[in-house]
Motif scaffolding. Structure first.
Motif, PDB file in Angstrom:
ATOM      1  N   GLN A 155       0.920  -1.085   0.072  1.00 49.13           N
ATOM      2  CA  GLN A 155       0.028  -0.182   0.125  1.00 49.13           C
ATOM      3  C   GLN A 155       0.881   1.256   0.072  1.00 49.13           C
ATOM      4  N   MET A 156       1.811   1.183   0.923  1.00 51.69           N
ATOM      5  CA  MET A 156       2.833   2.402   0.702  1.00 51.69           C
ATOM      6  C   MET A 156       3.548   2.519  -0.629  1.00 51.69           C
ATOM      7  N   LEU A 157       3.972   1.306  -1.162  1.00 49.62           N
ATOM      8  CA  LEU A 157       4.488   1.545  -2.637  1.00 49.62           C
ATOM      9  C   LEU A 157       3.635   2.189  -3.480  1.00 49.62           C
ATOM     10  N   SER A 158       2.513   1.651  -3.373  1.00 53.64           N
ATOM     11  CA  SER A 158       1.367   2.175  -4.340  1.00 53.64           C
ATOM     12  C   SER A 158       1.314   3.769  -4.247  1.00 53.64           C
ATOM     13  N   ALA A 159       1.163   4.266  -2.759  1.00 48.32           N
ATOM     14  CA  ALA A 159       1.199   5.583  -2.514  1.00 48.32           C
ATOM     15  C   ALA A 159       2.237   6.462  -3.030  1.00 48.32           C
ATOM     16  N   LEU A 160       3.576   5.811  -2.923  1.00 46.00           N
ATOM     17  CA  LEU A 160       4.739   6.467  -3.208  1.00 46.00           C
ATOM     18  C   LEU A 160       4.864   6.680  -4.965  1.00 46.00           C
ATOM     19  N   LEU A 161       4.317   5.848  -5.558  1.00 51.65           N
ATOM     20  CA  LEU A 161       4.193   5.763  -6.961  1.00 51.65           C
ATOM     21  C   LEU A 161       2.948   6.510  -7.617  1.00 51.65           C
ATOM     22  N   GLY A 162       2.348   6.630  -6.951  1.00 49.89           N
ATOM     23  CA  GLY A 162       0.772   6.988  -7.601  1.00 49.89           C
ATOM     24  C   GLY A 162       0.378   6.116  -8.566  1.00 49.89           C
ATOM     25  N   TRP A 163       0.404   4.758  -8.260  1.00 50.53           N
ATOM     26  CA  TRP A 163       0.111   3.692  -9.005  1.00 50.53           C
ATOM     27  C   TRP A 163      -1.164   3.057  -8.382  1.00 50.53           C
ATOM     28  N   SER A 164      -2.347   2.317  -9.292  1.00 42.76           N
ATOM     29  CA  SER A 164      -3.303   1.878  -8.703  1.00 42.76           C
ATOM     30  C   SER A 164      -2.853   0.708  -7.741  1.00 42.76           C
ATOM     31  N   GLN A 165      -3.835   0.108  -7.067  1.00 43.40           N
ATOM     32  CA  GLN A 165      -3.249  -0.993  -6.131  1.00 43.40           C
ATOM     33  C   GLN A 165      -4.437  -2.123  -6.080  1.00 43.40           C
ATOM     34  N   ALA A 166      -4.322  -3.340  -5.991  1.00 44.60           N
ATOM     35  CA  ALA A 166      -5.340  -4.414  -5.675  1.00 44.60           C
ATOM     36  C   ALA A 166      -4.677  -5.330  -4.809  1.00 44.60           C
ATOM     37  N   THR A 167      -5.266  -5.336  -3.552  1.00 39.24           N
ATOM     38  CA  THR A 167      -4.708  -5.871  -2.266  1.00 39.24           C
ATOM     39  C   THR A 167      -5.483  -7.244  -1.895  1.00 39.24           C
ATOM     40  N   PHE A 168      -5.039  -8.316  -1.222  1.00 32.97           N
ATOM     41  CA  PHE A 168      -5.555  -9.413  -0.976  1.00 32.97           C
ATOM     42  C   PHE A 168      -6.105 -10.273  -2.078  1.00 32.97           C
ATOM     43  N   ALA A 169      -5.172 -10.495  -2.989  1.00 32.14           N
ATOM     44  CA  ALA A 169      -5.729 -11.073  -4.295  1.00 32.14           C
ATOM     45  C   ALA A 169      -5.885 -12.267  -4.310  1.00 32.14           C
ATOM     46  N   SER A 170      -7.197 -13.018  -4.530  1.00 31.55           N
ATOM     47  CA  SER A 170      -7.004 -14.353  -4.810  1.00 31.55           C
ATOM     48  C   SER A 170      -7.257 -14.963  -6.009  1.00 31.55           C
ATOM     49  N   LYS A 171      -7.200 -14.085  -7.200  1.00 31.85           N
ATOM     50  CA  LYS A 171      -7.261 -14.543  -8.641  1.00 31.85           C
ATOM     51  C   LYS A 171      -6.905 -13.091  -9.099  1.00 31.85           C
ATOM     52  N   VAL A 172      -5.953 -13.311 -10.193  1.00 32.27           N
ATOM     53  CA  VAL A 172      -5.358 -12.351 -10.910  1.00 32.27           C
ATOM     54  C   VAL A 172      -5.542 -12.627 -12.343  1.00 32.27           C
TER      55      VAL A 172
END
Length: 252
Positions: free
Chosen positions: A133-150
């Motif tokens: 989550q911190m990396l997403s904030a630093l980069l300004g990228w989208s994030q998807a957490t707790f993934a069970s399927k990608v």
């Protein structure tokens, strides 16, 4: 598309953790260490994306002590193409905090330009669940957490994530940060030929200073102690007696 996978060296999940006698932390002397299980799932998912033709290169990254080379070699043996070790601690007792890890990873991402960063949702040693989550904030990228399927679909990532109420499916733009959960996949075992090949795969060694990041801890561990032992249960003869015992315990 390039996939970046951060991996952490932690106490093996099969080992019973012991607290130091002086309460200053966990005893790591002569303890078996291995890759964080959530990170292992992230490596496996990256390999599956490459096998499906949706990724071209997998880069494994570890930040910590020099001994984390072993963890990176495991990732390389599983199927990662190359690795980067950032030596940021001299002692195995020093845990690099999530913000410092995220700052270093953000610098590596700027250099490597991956389409996806796949990482474990948390490490089993400190259970912080914060680096992605911190990396997403630093980069300004989208994030998807707790993934069970990608699933990667062009410049989109469709992720099914585990939430309190069940499952939630979201679509995010790439580049993106995805943190993975236990039910995403079953990691493969590295074969002996692949373990031998991993020794010849490139592993670059850097330091935190190379990226201009201060890894001095911001948190101080005051005391570490074993959890209290569970009290023995009580056998009751009726529902009325059960209710009475619960009242006495303040549970109702």
């Amino acid at each position: 598309m390039k996939v970046l996978v951060p991996v952490k060296r932690v106490i093996d999940y099969n080992v019973k953790v012991r607290v130091k006698a002086d309460g200053t932390g966990v005893d790591l002397a002569n303890v078996k260490m291995s890759m964080n299980p959530f990170d292992e799932i992230a490596v496996e998912e990256a390999i599956r994306l490459k096998e499906a033709g949706k990724a071209d290169e997998i880069v494994a990254v570890s930040i910590g002590v020099k001994q984390a080379q072993e963890t990176l070699r495991t990732a390389l043996a599983m199927g990662a193409d190359r690795a980067i070790l950032v030596v940021a601690a001299d002692s195995v007792d020093q845990d690099i905090e999530p913000l410092a890890v995220a700052k270093i990873l953000s610098k590596i991402v700027e250099e490597e330009q991956p389409g996806v960063v796949l990482c474990g949702k948390q490490a089993i040693d400190n259970d912080m669940n914060a680096t992605g989550q911190m990396l997403s904030a630093l980069l300004g990228w989208s994030q998807a957490t707790f993934a069970s399927k990608v699933d990667i679909d062009g410049d989109k990532a469709v992720v099914t994530r585990e939430v309190d109420g069940g499952l939630q499916t979201i679509k995010v733009n790439t580049p993106t940060i995805i943190t993975v959960d236990l039910r995403l996949n079953e990691p493969r075992y590295a074969s002996l030929p692949n373990i031998m090949k991993a020794k010849k795969k490139p592993l670059d060694e850097k330091t935190a200073a190379d990226y201009g990041v201060d890894v001095t801890p911001r948190l101080e561990v005051v005391k570490t102690s074993e959890p209290s032992e569970r009290a023995a249960g009580i056998i009751v003869g009726s529902v009325d007696e059960l209710v009475e015992k619960l009242k006495e315990a303040g549970a109702v």
